[in-house]
Scaffold this motif. Sequence first.
Motif, PDB file in Angstrom:
ATOM      1  N   ILE A 200      14.618  38.184  74.426  1.00  0.00           N
ATOM      2  CA  ILE A 200      14.031  37.827  75.724  1.00  0.00           C
ATOM      3  C   ILE A 200      14.243  36.357  76.062  1.00  0.00           C
ATOM      4  O   ILE A 200      14.701  36.021  77.152  1.00  0.00           O
ATOM      5  N   PHE A 201      13.914  35.454  75.134  1.00  0.00           N
ATOM      6  CA  PHE A 201      13.925  34.031  75.453  1.00  0.00           C
ATOM      7  C   PHE A 201      15.269  33.363  75.190  1.00  0.00           C
ATOM      8  O   PHE A 201      15.658  32.442  75.895  1.00  0.00           O
ATOM      9  N   LEU A 202      15.958  33.774  74.147  1.00  0.00           N
ATOM     10  CA  LEU A 202      17.188  33.092  73.767  1.00  0.00           C
ATOM     11  C   LEU A 202      18.441  33.906  74.060  1.00  0.00           C
ATOM     12  O   LEU A 202      19.545  33.476  73.751  1.00  0.00           O
ATOM     13  N   LYS A 203      18.257  35.087  74.612  1.00  0.00           N
ATOM     14  CA  LYS A 203      19.371  35.980  74.960  1.00  0.00           C
ATOM     15  C   LYS A 203      20.250  36.303  73.754  1.00  0.00           C
ATOM     16  O   LYS A 203      21.461  36.430  73.857  1.00  0.00           O
ATOM     17  N   GLU A 204      19.631  36.404  72.575  1.00  0.00           N
ATOM     18  CA  GLU A 204      20.348  36.779  71.359  1.00  0.00           C
ATOM     19  C   GLU A 204      20.363  38.299  71.256  1.00  0.00           C
ATOM     20  O   GLU A 204      19.332  38.927  71.039  1.00  0.00           O
ATOM     21  N   ILE A 205      21.523  38.869  71.388  1.00  0.00           N
ATOM     22  CA  ILE A 205      21.646  40.316  71.306  1.00  0.00           C
ATOM     23  C   ILE A 205      21.756  40.699  69.829  1.00  0.00           C
ATOM     24  O   ILE A 205      22.593  40.153  69.105  1.00  0.00           O
ATOM     25  N   PRO A 206      20.917  41.627  69.355  1.00  0.00           N
ATOM     26  CA  PRO A 206      20.997  42.041  67.950  1.00  0.00           C
ATOM     27  C   PRO A 206      22.371  42.628  67.625  1.00  0.00           C
ATOM     28  O   PRO A 206      22.928  43.403  68.387  1.00  0.00           O
ATOM     29  N   THR A 207      22.908  42.220  66.488  1.00  0.00           N
ATOM     30  CA  THR A 207      24.202  42.715  66.040  1.00  0.00           C
ATOM     31  C   THR A 207      24.008  43.601  64.811  1.00  0.00           C
ATOM     32  O   THR A 207      22.873  43.841  64.376  1.00  0.00           O
ATOM     33  N   TRP A 208      25.108  44.017  64.235  1.00  0.00           N
ATOM     34  CA  TRP A 208      25.031  44.848  63.038  1.00  0.00           C
ATOM     35  C   TRP A 208      24.374  44.082  61.894  1.00  0.00           C
ATOM     36  O   TRP A 208      23.726  44.669  61.028  1.00  0.00           O
ATOM     37  N   ARG A 209      24.519  42.749  61.897  1.00  0.00           N
ATOM     38  CA  ARG A 209      23.885  41.938  60.850  1.00  0.00           C
ATOM     39  C   ARG A 209      22.355  41.996  60.959  1.00  0.00           C
ATOM     40  O   ARG A 209      21.655  42.011  59.948  1.00  0.00           O
ATOM     41  N   THR A 210      21.877  41.996  62.184  1.00  0.00           N
ATOM     42  CA  THR A 210      20.435  42.109  62.405  1.00  0.00           C
ATOM     43  C   THR A 210      19.919  43.421  61.842  1.00  0.00           C
ATOM     44  O   THR A 210      18.921  43.456  61.113  1.00  0.00           O
ATOM     45  N   TYR A 211      20.592  44.497  62.183  1.00  0.00           N
ATOM     46  CA  TYR A 211      20.168  45.820  61.713  1.00  0.00           C
ATOM     47  C   TYR A 211      20.326  45.955  60.200  1.00  0.00           C
ATOM     48  O   TYR A 211      19.498  46.596  59.549  1.00  0.00           O
ATOM     49  N   THR A 212      21.355  45.328  59.639  1.00  0.00           N
ATOM     50  CA  THR A 212      21.525  45.343  58.185  1.00  0.00           C
ATOM     51  C   THR A 212      20.374  44.602  57.509  1.00  0.00           C
ATOM     52  O   THR A 212      19.830  45.061  56.503  1.00  0.00           O
ATOM     53  N   GLY A 213      19.992  43.455  58.076  1.00  0.00           N
ATOM     54  CA  GLY A 213      18.867  42.704  57.527  1.00  0.00           C
ATOM     55  C   GLY A 213      17.569  43.488  57.597  1.00  0.00           C
ATOM     56  O   GLY A 213      16.778  43.497  56.648  1.00  0.00           O
ATOM     57  N   LEU A 214      17.340  44.163  58.722  1.00  0.00           N
ATOM     58  CA  LEU A 214      16.139  44.997  58.843  1.00  0.00           C
ATOM     59  C   LEU A 214      16.173  46.147  57.843  1.00  0.00           C
ATOM     60  O   LEU A 214      15.141  46.498  57.258  1.00  0.00           O
ATOM     61  N   ALA A 215      17.347  46.724  57.630  1.00  0.00           N
ATOM     62  CA  ALA A 215      17.475  47.808  56.643  1.00  0.00           C
ATOM     63  C   ALA A 215      17.188  47.313  55.229  1.00  0.00           C
ATOM     64  O   ALA A 215      16.561  48.016  54.434  1.00  0.00           O
ATOM     65  N   VAL A 216      17.616  46.088  54.911  1.00  0.00           N
ATOM     66  CA  VAL A 216      17.327  45.511  53.592  1.00  0.00           C
ATOM     67  C   VAL A 216      15.821  45.312  53.416  1.00  0.00           C
ATOM     68  O   VAL A 216      15.267  45.593  52.342  1.00  0.00           O
ATOM     69  N   VAL A 217      15.151  44.864  54.460  1.00  0.00           N
ATOM     70  CA  VAL A 217      13.697  44.682  54.397  1.00  0.00           C
ATOM     71  C   VAL A 217      13.006  46.029  54.172  1.00  0.00           C
ATOM     72  O   VAL A 217      12.111  46.158  53.325  1.00  0.00           O
ATOM     73  N   VAL A 218      13.419  47.054  54.908  1.00  0.00           N
ATOM     74  CA  VAL A 218      12.829  48.389  54.751  1.00  0.00           C
ATOM     75  C   VAL A 218      13.116  48.929  53.359  1.00  0.00           C
ATOM     76  O   VAL A 218      12.224  49.500  52.706  1.00  0.00           O
ATOM     77  N   ALA A 219      14.342  48.750  52.870  1.00  0.00           N
ATOM     78  CA  ALA A 219      14.686  49.214  51.521  1.00  0.00           C
ATOM     79  C   ALA A 219      13.846  48.487  50.469  1.00  0.00           C
ATOM     80  O   ALA A 219      13.388  49.106  49.499  1.00  0.00           O
ATOM     81  N   GLY A 220      13.630  47.196  50.661  1.00  0.00           N
ATOM     82  CA  GLY A 220      12.790  46.446  49.729  1.00  0.00           C
ATOM     83  C   GLY A 220      11.359  46.963  49.708  1.00  0.00           C
ATOM     84  O   GLY A 220      10.734  47.066  48.652  1.00  0.00           O
ATOM     85  N   TYR A 221      10.843  47.310  50.868  1.00  0.00           N
ATOM     86  CA  TYR A 221       9.493  47.870  50.936  1.00  0.00           C
ATOM     87  C   TYR A 221       9.435  49.224  50.224  1.00  0.00           C
ATOM     88  O   TYR A 221       8.491  49.491  49.476  1.00  0.00           O
ATOM     89  N   ILE A 222      10.425  50.055  50.433  1.00  0.00           N
ATOM     90  CA  ILE A 222      10.457  51.370  49.782  1.00  0.00           C
ATOM     91  C   ILE A 222      10.537  51.206  48.270  1.00  0.00           C
ATOM     92  O   ILE A 222       9.819  51.880  47.520  1.00  0.00           O
ATOM     93  N   ILE A 223      11.376  50.299  47.802  1.00  0.00           N
ATOM     94  CA  ILE A 223      11.492  50.057  46.363  1.00  0.00           C
ATOM     95  C   ILE A 223      10.168  49.532  45.813  1.00  0.00           C
ATOM     96  O   ILE A 223       9.746  49.919  44.711  1.00  0.00           O
ATOM     97  N   MET A 224       9.508  48.662  46.552  1.00  0.00           N
ATOM     98  CA  MET A 224       8.224  48.107  46.112  1.00  0.00           C
ATOM     99  C   MET A 224       7.170  49.191  45.952  1.00  0.00           C
ATOM    100  O   MET A 224       6.364  49.182  45.021  1.00  0.00           O
ATOM    101  N   LYS A 225       7.150  50.162  46.867  1.00  0.00           N
ATOM    102  CA  LYS A 225       6.133  51.213  46.849  1.00  0.00           C
ATOM    103  C   LYS A 225       6.514  52.426  46.002  1.00  0.00           C
ATOM    104  O   LYS A 225       5.717  53.314  45.804  1.00  0.00           O
ATOM    105  N   TRP A 226       7.742  52.442  45.483  1.00  0.00           N
ATOM    106  CA  TRP A 226       8.234  53.569  44.717  1.00  0.00           C
ATOM    107  C   TRP A 226       7.425  53.728  43.437  1.00  0.00           C
ATOM    108  O   TRP A 226       7.288  52.821  42.638  1.00  0.00           O
ATOM    109  N   LYS A 227       6.903  54.921  43.242  1.00  0.00           N
ATOM    110  CA  LYS A 227       6.156  55.235  42.016  1.00  0.00           C
ATOM    111  C   LYS A 227       7.129  55.825  40.998  1.00  0.00           C
ATOM    112  O   LYS A 227       7.705  56.877  41.214  1.00  0.00           O
ATOM    113  N   ALA A 228       7.323  55.137  39.904  1.00  0.00           N
ATOM    114  CA  ALA A 228       8.295  55.602  38.894  1.00  0.00           C
ATOM    115  C   ALA A 228       7.691  56.604  37.955  1.00  0.00           C
ATOM    116  O   ALA A 228       6.587  56.757  37.689  1.00  0.00           O
TER     117      ALA A 228
END
Length: 116
Positions: free
Chosen positions: A88-116
């Motif tokens: 909105i403010f800086l007109k930065e359009i999300p790229t594949w890197r943005t989505y990759t970073g978000l996927a890494v964050v989600v994967a980290g959360y899943i790994i953190m909550k994984w019950k072994a």
Amino acid sequence: MLLLYGMGLLLAGLLIINSIFSYQSKHIDPALWPTLWYQLKLVPLFFVANVMVGYGVKLSYKSTNNLTFSLSIAKGIEIFICVLMGYIFLKEIPTWRTYTGLAVVVAGYIIMKWKA
């Protein structure tokens, strides 16, 4: 239902806070006095946003009995809002890197909550 209320309060409070800082970085002179004057005028809005975030965490914790999960929800909402404010403010359009970073964050959360 408390979880939805908590997430709504978190979304509103974090949206207010990030909007204030995004607007400041784009439109307010970075010198001390203009920045100080801008921040001083918005203290009541910061207070309201802080209360919203506090109650959002409290209600989500009350509904899940898991503080880690509640704070992870808050951080996920925060990341989403940061991407939105960048667009909105800086007109930065999300790229594949943005989505990759978000996927890494989600994967980290899943790994953190994984019950072994």
